[in-house]
Design an enzyme around this catalytic site. Structure first.
Site, PDB file in Angstrom:
ATOM      1  N   SER A 117      27.779  26.813  29.840  1.00  0.00           N
ATOM      2  CA  SER A 117      26.848  27.004  28.724  1.00  0.00           C
ATOM      3  C   SER A 117      26.027  25.766  28.407  1.00  0.00           C
ATOM      4  CB  SER A 117      27.641  27.486  27.517  1.00  0.00           C
ATOM      5  OG  SER A 117      26.772  27.807  26.470  1.00  0.00           O
ATOM      6  N   HIS A 118      26.201  25.238  27.209  1.00  0.00           N
ATOM      7  CA  HIS A 118      25.372  24.117  26.739  1.00  0.00           C
ATOM      8  C   HIS A 118      25.960  22.766  27.143  1.00  0.00           C
ATOM      9  CE1 HIS A 118      28.468  25.320  23.999  1.00  0.00           C
ATOM     10  NE2 HIS A 118      28.525  24.081  23.569  1.00  0.00           N
ATOM     11  N   ASP A 288      19.683  27.605  25.780  1.00  0.00           N
ATOM     12  CA  ASP A 288      20.681  26.711  26.378  1.00  0.00           C
ATOM     13  C   ASP A 288      20.883  26.960  27.873  1.00  0.00           C
ATOM     14  OD1 ASP A 288      22.045  29.123  26.178  1.00  0.00           O
ATOM     15  OD2 ASP A 288      23.978  28.125  25.950  1.00  0.00           O
TER      16      ASP A 288
HETATM   17  C1  G1P Z   1      31.012  27.026  20.424  1.00  0.00           C
HETATM   18  C2  G1P Z   1      30.449  27.658  19.175  1.00  0.00           C
HETATM   19  C3  G1P Z   1      30.735  29.139  19.176  1.00  0.00           C
HETATM   20  C4  G1P Z   1      30.200  29.775  20.445  1.00  0.00           C
HETATM   21  C5  G1P Z   1      30.741  29.043  21.661  1.00  0.00           C
HETATM   22  C6  G1P Z   1      30.111  29.538  22.948  1.00  0.00           C
HETATM   23  O1  G1P Z   1      32.420  27.165  20.447  1.00  0.00           O
HETATM   24  O2  G1P Z   1      30.954  27.048  18.015  1.00  0.00           O
HETATM   25  O3  G1P Z   1      30.162  29.722  18.034  1.00  0.00           O
HETATM   26  O4  G1P Z   1      30.537  31.125  20.506  1.00  0.00           O
HETATM   27  O5  G1P Z   1      30.469  27.652  21.557  1.00  0.00           O
HETATM   28  O6  G1P Z   1      28.737  29.343  22.981  1.00  0.00           O
HETATM   29  P1  G1P Z   1      33.426  26.004  19.971  1.00  0.00           P
HETATM   30  O7  G1P Z   1      33.099  24.799  20.798  1.00  0.00           O
HETATM   31  O8  G1P Z   1      33.108  25.745  18.529  1.00  0.00           O
HETATM   32  O9  G1P Z   1      34.791  26.566  20.182  1.00  0.00           O
HETATM   33 ZN    ZN Z   2      25.504  29.441  26.302  1.00  0.00          ZN
END
Ligand code: G1P
Ligand code: ZN
Length: 565
Positions: A117-118, A288
Site C-alpha cells: 500500500s502506502h 497511494d
Molecule cells: C492503516 C489505516 C487503516 C487502513 C490501513 C490500510 O492501518 O489506519 O485505516 O485500513 O492502513 O490502508 P494501521 O496502520 O492504522 O493499522
Molecule cells: Zn493502499
C-alpha cells in the site's frame, strides 16, 4: 506440467496485519518465505475441500519491486494447487479496487494483491500480499487468523515447473493441467479497461467533461504508483483533461524514491501546487501505492478524509449511481463522527467498525450500507469491496460539476465544506502518528493508559482557557458484527469527554519497523464563527491532554509526531 512438493520450515512472523502481510523486501526474499505464505493461503482456502473445478485466481500488484518475481511464483503455485486459470493484469499491474472489481465482474474464486500500500517500495522498502475473497473484499479475520496458524506449522508447499509467463502481452496461454491432464491457463488482461468502464457507469462523465472544459483546473498526483495508467485513461482519454492535469503517473518500482502516501506530509509536491495562492488549481487529489487511498484538496484548502466521507454522503444523490439514495453508511471507529450527523439527518443507519476495510464487507454484502470510509484517506461504496481512490476523486468532480452547473458563480471545494459545516457543525479532527518507536515503549504507553481506566471517568482536565474537560467513559473498542455475529476485541482505546470530544489511541497494524502509535483527536464545533480555526489550534488542549494521559513523550522520548494529518 509437473508438480513438485518442496519441503520447508515454518516462519513465525507471517501474521497478516490490518491489510495483508507486509514485510521488508529483504524478509520476503528469504528462501521459501513468499512460498510458505502463499501455500498457507491456499491451504486455508482448501480446508473446506478442493479448489472448485474451473476456479480462477485474479492477480496483480502496485508495480513495486519484487512484484514481477512474486507473480511468477504465485502463478506456478496456483497451477500446482488446482486453479484452472490465473487472470493477471498486464505487466503485473492492478490497483486494489480494480482487483476487487475483477473478482466480482468475472466471479473469480478470489484474488491476490501484491502491495504494501502506502509503505515505501524499492529494494530497501516494503513488500506485501493481500488475499481477497469471492465477494471482492479483503479476507475477514477468521480467514487471516487461519492463514497465520497454518503458516506457523507448514512443512511443504506445491509448485509447478512452468516456464516464465510473459505478463507484458495481452492474451491467454494454456500450459496444460497438472501432470498432463486438463487445462491451466494464464490470461493477461488490460489492467485499466474494466475499471474505467465501471467508473463510467457510476458517474456523470459528460457533466465532469463539461466542468473540465469550462476552465476548471484539476491536478491529480499518482505518486509514481499504480493509479497512473488508470488516471491517464479516465481523466485524459475519457474526460478530456489536459495532460498537465496529471503528475507522477509513471509507476515505478520504488515510487520515485518517495513515500506513496497521499497526505499533507508525503504528497508535498502536490500540496505546494495546491497551496500556491491564486494560481493554484481548483481541485487537487492524490492516491497511494495500490490506488485505494485518496486525498482531496481544493484551492488552498485541505479536506479531511472524515469530512470528505460526510460530504459525499450528504451529496450522494447528485451522482447517477446513488441518485436513488444510500442505504446506510459505515466508518471506522477512529474516523470522525461527521458522517454520523449526515446519516442522522438522512435517517439512515450509521455503523462504527474497527480500523481496516475488511470489516465493511459484511455490511455491504447484506445491503446495510452503501458508503464507507476511514480517516486514513479511504473512502468507497458498494460498487466494489475495497476502498477506492479514483472513485472518490470522480465523486468529488461529479459533485463539483453538478453544483457548478446550476450556479452562475463558481462553487469551490472550500465553499462546499463551509456550507456543510454550517448545516451540520464541524467535527474538528486530526491524527498524530509517532512512527518507528521501539515496540516496548509503544506497548508501555498503551498499558499505562489502560491502567488508568478505573480512575479516568469523571476526572477533569483543566485547560488554559476557562474550559475544562471531563472524561465521560473510556474503553478498548470491541466490535460485534451484526451480520455474522463475530466479535473483534482490542481495536483501540477510546477516551470520550462529556462535551463530545474524543481521544483515541491505537497501535498501527501495517508498519514494518518498530511500532507506530496513532493518536486520533476530535472535537465538535457548532459555532460557525469558529469553523475557520486551524485544527491544530482548535485541538491544542486535546493534544495536551492526550500527551498527559499517555506519558508519550516521557516513555518514547519523542517530542513531535512524525506525521500530522
Ligand atoms: C492503516 C489505516 C487503516 C487502513 C490501513 C490500510 O492501518 O489506519 O485505516 O485500513 O492502513 O490502508 P494501521 O496502520 O492504522 O493499522
Ligand atoms: Zn493502499
Amino acid at each position: 506440467m509437473q508438480i513438485q512438493t518442496i519441503q520447508t520450515n515454518a516462519f513465525d512472523d507471517q501474521k497478516p496485519g490490518t491489510s495483508g502481510l507486509r514485510k521488508k523486501v529483504k524478509v520476503f526474499q528469504q528462501p521459501h518465505y513468499l512460498e510458505n505464505f502463499v501455500q498457507s493461503i491456499f491451504d486455508t482456502l482448501l480446508e473446506n475441500g478442493e479448489v472448485p473445478a474451473g476456479a480462477t485466481l485474479t492477480l496483480g500488484g502496485d508495480g513495486r519491486y519484487y512484484n514481477r518475481h512474486a507473480i511468477q511464483t504465485i502463478i506456478q503455485m496456483a497451477a500446482a494447487n488446482g486453479f484452472a486459470r490465473v487472470m493477471v493484469g498486464q505487466a503485473g499491474i492492478l490497483s486494489t479496487p480494480a482487483v476487487s472489481h475483477l473478482i466480482r465482474k468475472y466471479q473469480t474464486f478470489g484474488g491476490m494483491i501484491l502491495s504494501a500500500s502506502h509503505n515505501q517500495g524499492g529494494v530497501h522498502g516494503d513488500f506485501g500480499i493481500k488475499y481477497n475473497i469471492s465477494n471482492g473484499g479483503p479476507a475477514p479475520e477468521k480467514i487471516t487468523d487461519t492463514i497465520f496458524a497454518k503458516s506457523k506449522v507448514i512443512t511443504q508447499y506445491k509448485i509447478a515447473n512452468l516456464p516464465a509467463v510473459d505478463i507484458d502481452h495481452l492474451g491467454e496461454t494454456d500450459f496444460g493441467g497438472m501432470n498432463g491432464t486438463g487445462k491451466f491457463t494464464v490470461q493477461v488482461i488490460n489492467a485499466v479497461q474494466d475499471y474505467a468502464d465501471l467508473m463510467q457507469t457510476l458517474f456523470d462523465f459528460s457533466a465532469i467533461k463539461q466542468l473540465l472544459a469550462s476552465g476548471f483546473k484539476m491536478k491529480f498526483d499518482a505518486m509514481h504508483a499504480v493509479t497512473g495508467p488508470y488516471a491517464r485513461e479516465i481523466f485524459i482519454n475519457r474526460l478530456g483533461a489536459p495532460t498537465a492535469s496529471l503528475m507522477n503517473c509513471e509507476p515505478s518500482e520504488d515510487f520515485g524514491g518517495g513515500h506513496p502516501d497521499p497526505n499533507l506530509t508525503y504528497a508535498e509536491d502536490l500540496v505546494r501546487i495546491m497551496f500556491a495562492g491564486d494560481s493554484a488549481p481548483d481541485f487537487g487529489a492524490a492516491s497511494d501505492g495500490d490506488g485505494d487511498r485518496n486525498m482531496i484538496l481544493g484551492k488552498n484548502f485541505f479536506v479531511t478524509p472524515s469530512d470528505s466521507l460526510a460530504v459525499l454522503a450528504a451529496n450522494a444523490t447528485l451522482v447517477p449511481a446513488y441518485a436513488g439514495g444510500i442505504a446506510g453508511v459505515a466508518r471506522s471507529m477512529p474516523t470522525s463522527a461527521a458522517v454520523d450527523r449526515v446519516a442522522a439527518q438522512l435517517n439512515i443507519p450509521c455503523f462504527e467498525t474497527p480500523t481496516g476495510w475488511k470489516f465493511f464487507g459484511n455490511l455491504m454484502d447484506a445491503g446495510k450500507v452503501t458508503l464507507c470510509g476511514e480517516e486514513s484517506f479511504g473512502t468507497s461504496s458498494s460498487h466494489v469491496r475495497e476502498k477506492d481512490g479514483l472513485w472518490a476523486v470522480l465523486f468529488w468532480l461529479n459533485i463539483l460539476a453538478q453544483k457548478n452547473k446550476t450556479n452562475s458563480t463558481p462553487i469551490s471545494v472550500a465553499q462546499i465544506l463551509k456550507s456543510h459545516w454550517l448545516a451540520y457543525g464541524r467535527n474538528v479532527y486530526s491524527r498524530h502518528d509517532y512512527e518507528a518507536i521501539p515496540t516496548d515503549a509503544a506497548n508501555g504507553v498503551i498499558q499505562h493508559i489502560k491502567a488508568q481506566f478505573d480512575r479516568l471517568p469523571n476526572q477533569t482536565f483543566a485547560s488554559h482557557t476557562d474550559k475544562s474537560y471531563m472524561v465521560k467513559t473510556c474503553d478498548d473498542f470491541s466490535y460485534h458484527d451484526s451480520v455474522d455475529g463475530s466479535v473483534s476485541h482490542n481495536q483501540g482505546i477510546r477516551i470520550l469527554f462529556d462535551d463530545g470530544s474524543r481521544i483515541v489511541f491505537r497501535l498501527s497494524g501495517t508498519g514494518t519497523e518498530g511500532a507506530t502509535l496513532r493518536i486520533y483527536l476530535e472535537a465538535f464545533e457548532p459555532d460557525s464563527t469558529k469553523h475557520d480555526v486551524d485544527a491544530q489550534i482548535a485541538l491544542a488542549e486535546m493534544i495536551q491532554i492526550a500527551l498527559q494521559i499517555s506519558q508519550l513523550k516521557e516513555r518514547t522520548r519523542r517530542t513531535e509526531p512524525t506525521v500530522i494529518t
